[in-house]
Scaffold this active site. Sequence first.
Site, PDB file in Angstrom:
ATOM      1  CG  ASN A  84      -1.237  -0.739   5.284  1.00 25.98           C
ATOM      2  OD1 ASN A  84      -0.851  -1.451   6.201  1.00 25.98           O
ATOM      3  ND2 ASN A  84      -2.018  -1.204   4.319  1.00 25.98           N
TER       4      ASN A  84
ATOM      5  CD  GLU B  38      -7.167   1.553   0.565  1.00 29.18           C
ATOM      6  OE1 GLU B  38      -7.357   2.583   1.262  1.00 29.18           O
ATOM      7  OE2 GLU B  38      -6.043   1.072   0.357  1.00 29.18           O
TER       8      GLU B  38
ATOM      9  CG  ASN C  11     -12.180   2.081   2.485  1.00 22.38           C
ATOM     10  OD1 ASN C  11     -11.546   2.511   1.542  1.00 22.38           O
ATOM     11  ND2 ASN C  11     -12.356   2.778   3.598  1.00 22.38           N
TER      12      ASN C  11
ATOM     13  CB  CYS D 231      -6.812  -1.658   2.892  1.00 20.01           C
ATOM     14  SG  CYS D 231      -7.818  -0.421   3.749  1.00 20.01           S
TER      15      CYS D 231
ATOM     16  CG  ASN E 133      -8.693   8.336  -0.550  1.00 20.63           C
ATOM     17  OD1 ASN E 133      -8.113   7.541   0.173  1.00 20.63           O
ATOM     18  ND2 ASN E 133      -9.910   8.799  -0.275  1.00 20.63           N
TER      19      ASN E 133
ATOM     20  CB  CYS F 248      -4.354   5.672   5.606  1.00 23.44           C
ATOM     21  SG  CYS F 248      -3.519   4.459   4.567  1.00 23.44           S
TER      22      CYS F 248
ATOM     23  CG  ASN G  79      -2.110   0.781   1.220  1.00 25.74           C
ATOM     24  OD1 ASN G  79      -2.775   0.930   2.239  1.00 25.74           O
ATOM     25  ND2 ASN G  79      -2.478   1.347   0.086  1.00 25.74           N
TER      26      ASN G  79
END
Length: 291
Positions: free
Chosen positions: A89, A221, A197, A230, A78, A87, A14
Site C-alpha cells: 500500500n 503487521e 506479518n 496491508c 514501520n 510495503c 493503511n
Amino acid sequence: MSTLHFTKGHGTGNDFVLFTDPDGEVDLTPSQIAAIADRHFGVGGDGVIRAVRSANLPDGAAALAEDPDAEWFMDYHNADGSVAEMCGNGIRVYVRYLLENGLAELPPGGTIAIGTRAGVRDVQHSTLGFSVDLGRWELPDGEPLVRAKNLQVARPGQPISVGNPHIVVALSSDEELESADLAYIPHVEPEVPGGVNVEFVVPRDPLVKDGIGRIRMRVHERGSGETLSCGTGAAAAALATRHWAGPKAPNEWRVEVPGGVVGVRMFPAEDGEHVALNGPAELVFDGVLEL
C-alpha cells in the site's frame, strides 16, 4: 530544532507520513520515527516514508544496479521505527506523492521503477488507482502454529514471501475473524527472527464468482500492530488461498480488508510467477512538524 514538511496519505486505510529528502540529508532516528507515527502525540500512521533518490542512500545502490531507471527509493519504516523491506500500500501512496509533488512523471500506459529494500518494483496507473508488480513470490517450507488472542486453539499457518515475510492463517467463519484480538502480537511457533506479518483469512461464499477469487482478511503487521489494510499481506493471503484451493483456483482475487478492497493478480514472468497488487492511493493533508 528542525522543521519537517510532511504529507499524510493512505491506501485503503493503511496510512503513512511521507516527506521529501532527495539528497538523503535527513537522518531520523527510530525514536523520532516512532514519535511521528504515534497516534496520540504525533501525526499518526502505520509507517513513515522518506522520498530519497537512490543514488543518495546506501541501500539505493542495489536498486540502481538492478534498474538504472529506479531514480527514487522508498525508504520505509514501520510505526515503531524499525526498517521494513517493502510495503504494497505504501508504494502506491509513495508514487502518488512523487507525481503530485512534481518529483516524477508517469504517463498513461507507462511504468515507474521504484527502489525498495526488497528490490525494484514497477508501478503503473490502474482503474483503482495504481498497480504494483510485487515481483516473484516464494512459498517457504514449514507449517508454523499461530496463536491469537480470543481464538481458542492454535492454527497452522502458511508462510509466504513477497519480498517481506508473511504467515497466512485460514479461519472458518466471519465470526472467528471478527473475534480475534489483533491488538496483541500473534504468537508464532517456531518464532520467526525479525518478526513476521500475520494474516487471518476467511473465504467468501462462493469462493469464486465470475472467475475471481474472493476472501476477507485482517492483519497484524510487525512493527505496527493491526492495520486497516496491508498490501503485501493481501497478496500473501490470496496466494495462500489459491495454494489451498488447488490447481483450478483463479489467478485474480478480490481481497476485502477493514479499510476497503484491493485486487491481486498472479501472472507468469521470465524469472517465475509474479504477483501484482492493485488499489487506491490517497493524499489527505500536508503539515509542518517541529522535531
